[in-house]
Write an enzyme that holds these catalytic residues in place. Structure first.
Site, mmCIF file in Angstrom:
data_model
loop_
_atom_site.group_PDB
_atom_site.id
_atom_site.type_symbol
_atom_site.label_atom_id
_atom_site.label_comp_id
_atom_site.label_asym_id
_atom_site.label_seq_id
_atom_site.Cartn_x
_atom_site.Cartn_y
_atom_site.Cartn_z
ATOM 1 N N MET A 27 43.339 36.367 36.589
ATOM 2 C CA MET A 27 44.268 35.522 37.357
ATOM 3 C C MET A 27 43.604 35.059 38.661
ATOM 4 S SD MET A 27 48.079 36.718 36.547
ATOM 5 C CE MET A 27 48.235 38.028 37.749
ATOM 6 N N GLY A 33 35.624 44.048 40.756
ATOM 7 C CA GLY A 33 36.206 44.555 39.494
ATOM 8 C C GLY A 33 36.064 43.513 38.392
ATOM 9 N N HIS A 34 36.468 42.279 38.717
ATOM 10 C CA HIS A 34 36.325 41.199 37.731
ATOM 11 C C HIS A 34 34.849 41.001 37.360
ATOM 12 C CE1 HIS A 34 40.091 39.822 39.971
ATOM 13 N NE2 HIS A 34 40.519 39.950 38.733
ATOM 14 N N GLN A 58 54.482 36.048 33.146
ATOM 15 C CA GLN A 58 54.415 37.509 33.318
ATOM 16 C C GLN A 58 54.983 37.965 34.661
ATOM 17 O OE1 GLN A 58 50.022 37.476 32.897
ATOM 18 N NE2 GLN A 58 50.042 39.035 34.473
ATOM 19 N N SER A 182 41.802 45.397 43.829
ATOM 20 C CA SER A 182 42.894 44.627 43.227
ATOM 21 C C SER A 182 43.082 43.357 44.036
ATOM 22 C CB SER A 182 44.185 45.453 43.256
ATOM 23 O OG SER A 182 45.308 44.613 43.100
HETATM 24 P P1 AMP Z 1 43.746 40.241 37.015
HETATM 25 O O1 AMP Z 1 43.027 39.065 37.588
HETATM 26 O O2 AMP Z 1 44.326 41.158 38.050
HETATM 27 O O3 AMP Z 1 44.735 39.842 35.945
HETATM 28 O O4 AMP Z 1 42.640 41.114 36.289
HETATM 29 C C1 AMP Z 1 41.795 40.560 35.302
HETATM 30 C C2 AMP Z 1 41.068 41.667 34.605
HETATM 31 O O5 AMP Z 1 40.288 42.398 35.561
HETATM 32 C C3 AMP Z 1 42.025 42.689 33.945
HETATM 33 O O6 AMP Z 1 41.474 43.072 32.700
HETATM 34 C C4 AMP Z 1 42.020 43.816 34.931
HETATM 35 O O7 AMP Z 1 42.307 45.064 34.337
HETATM 36 C C5 AMP Z 1 40.582 43.773 35.437
HETATM 37 N N1 AMP Z 1 40.474 44.439 36.750
HETATM 38 C C6 AMP Z 1 41.261 44.257 37.826
HETATM 39 N N2 AMP Z 1 40.896 45.091 38.839
HETATM 40 C C7 AMP Z 1 39.847 45.809 38.371
HETATM 41 C C8 AMP Z 1 39.020 46.842 38.932
HETATM 42 N N3 AMP Z 1 39.197 47.300 40.168
HETATM 43 N N4 AMP Z 1 38.031 47.355 38.154
HETATM 44 C C9 AMP Z 1 37.828 46.898 36.891
HETATM 45 N N5 AMP Z 1 38.581 45.926 36.298
HETATM 46 C C10 AMP Z 1 39.571 45.395 37.037
#
Ligand code: AMP
Length: 273
Positions: A27, A33-34, A58, A182
């Protein structure tokens, strides 16, 4: 790096290049993390596709859809620098019409934990992930273990709907002090950020108890609740890897999950033991 917003154009492009594709749905508001998902995808595939789409379905009414961080230009640069081959950047009207077929999350596993605090959240998650997987048709798709329930439900969807993609779980990336990265961490003031570390401490203390062979779920979660106080706790649970509650933690087959509110921001974290 190629950028697409039109699903059909992306489908045709990926079909024509005929290579193994690693797909990372996000998103946006990208962080380390990404990027760790992108790195893993690059190791395992010839082409890496990232999508950036803040999926409206969502978010529940009153949630942070409008103010969810959007950093389009910075995200494009991050993708380029991380070696992403294709960025899919659709608008809501590229993905949804006003009369939609949609998926329902399973009525039990989709409505506990995160799904209890956010009923129907996972209907939206599964629907958009299904659409994105159908557009990209990847060899492998990468999801963070941080969103453990999401990962579990997507794996379940792929299995139950006999889909061919391989779902690859990726470990959580943390700040130096342990806070899980996050996109929502930007909502935290600096005192709130300190408060948020209670989540990390609670999981850390659970890990220590397990290392001392204290495996009773109630004992562990009671201790965690003490550490989390006075945060508002949505849940603290010990589950097996099939997401069923267990009274005695099974080493190698368990996840300890926490969701707590820091101010108005809901933060989730977990450890896999
Ligand atoms: P999001 O943009 O928050 O929807 O996250 C996109 C992807 O990145 C999802 O698969 C999340 O689980 C993963 N993700 C988010 N934060 C982390 C993190 N700190 N470490 C690893 N993967 C992450």
């Amino acid at each position: 790096m190629k950028i697409f917003s039109n699903p059909q154009e992306l489908k045709i492009y990926l079909k024509e290049i005929d290579k193994t594709v690693g797909f990372v749905p996000t998103m946006g508001a990208l962080h380390e993390g990404h990027i760790s998902l992108v790195k893993k995808a690059k190791e395992q595939n010839e082409v890496v596709v990232v999508s950036i789409f803040v999926n409206p379905t969502q978010f529940l009414k009153g949630e942070d859809f409008e103010k969810y961080p959007r950093k389009d230009e910075a995200d494009k640069q991050i993708c380029k620098l991380s070696g992403v081959d294709v960025l899919f950047f659709p608008q809501a009207e590229d993905i949804y019409t006003d009369d939609e077929v949609s998926l329902n999350a399973p009525r039990i596993r989709g409505f506990v934990l995160e799904g209890n605090s956010r009923p129907s959240h996972f209907d939206g998650v599964l629907t958009v992930v299904m659409k994105l997987l159908n557009i990209v048709n990847p060899t492998r798709a990468y999801f963070g273990k941080k969103d453990a329930q999401q990962l579990n439900l997507i794996s379940l969807m792929v299995k139950q709907l006999f889909m061919s993609v391989e779902i690859v779980p990726v470990d959580t990336v943390r700040e130096k002090d342990g806070l899980a990265l996050s996109s929502r961490n930007v909502y935290l003031s600096s005192p709130q950020r300190k408060e948020a570390l209670k989540i990390v401490s609670s999981l850390h203390s659970a890990g220590i108890m397990v290392s001392k062979n204290i495996l009773n779920s109630e004992l562990i979660t009671n201790e965690m609740r003490k550490i989390l106080a006075p945060l508002e706790i949505s849940y603290v649970e010990i589950l097996n890897r099939d997401f069923q509650k267990i009274e005695i933690l099974e080493i190698g087959n368990s996840v300890i999950l926490v969701e707590a509110k820091v101010g108005v921001t809901r933060l989730l974290d977990n450890i896999w033991l």
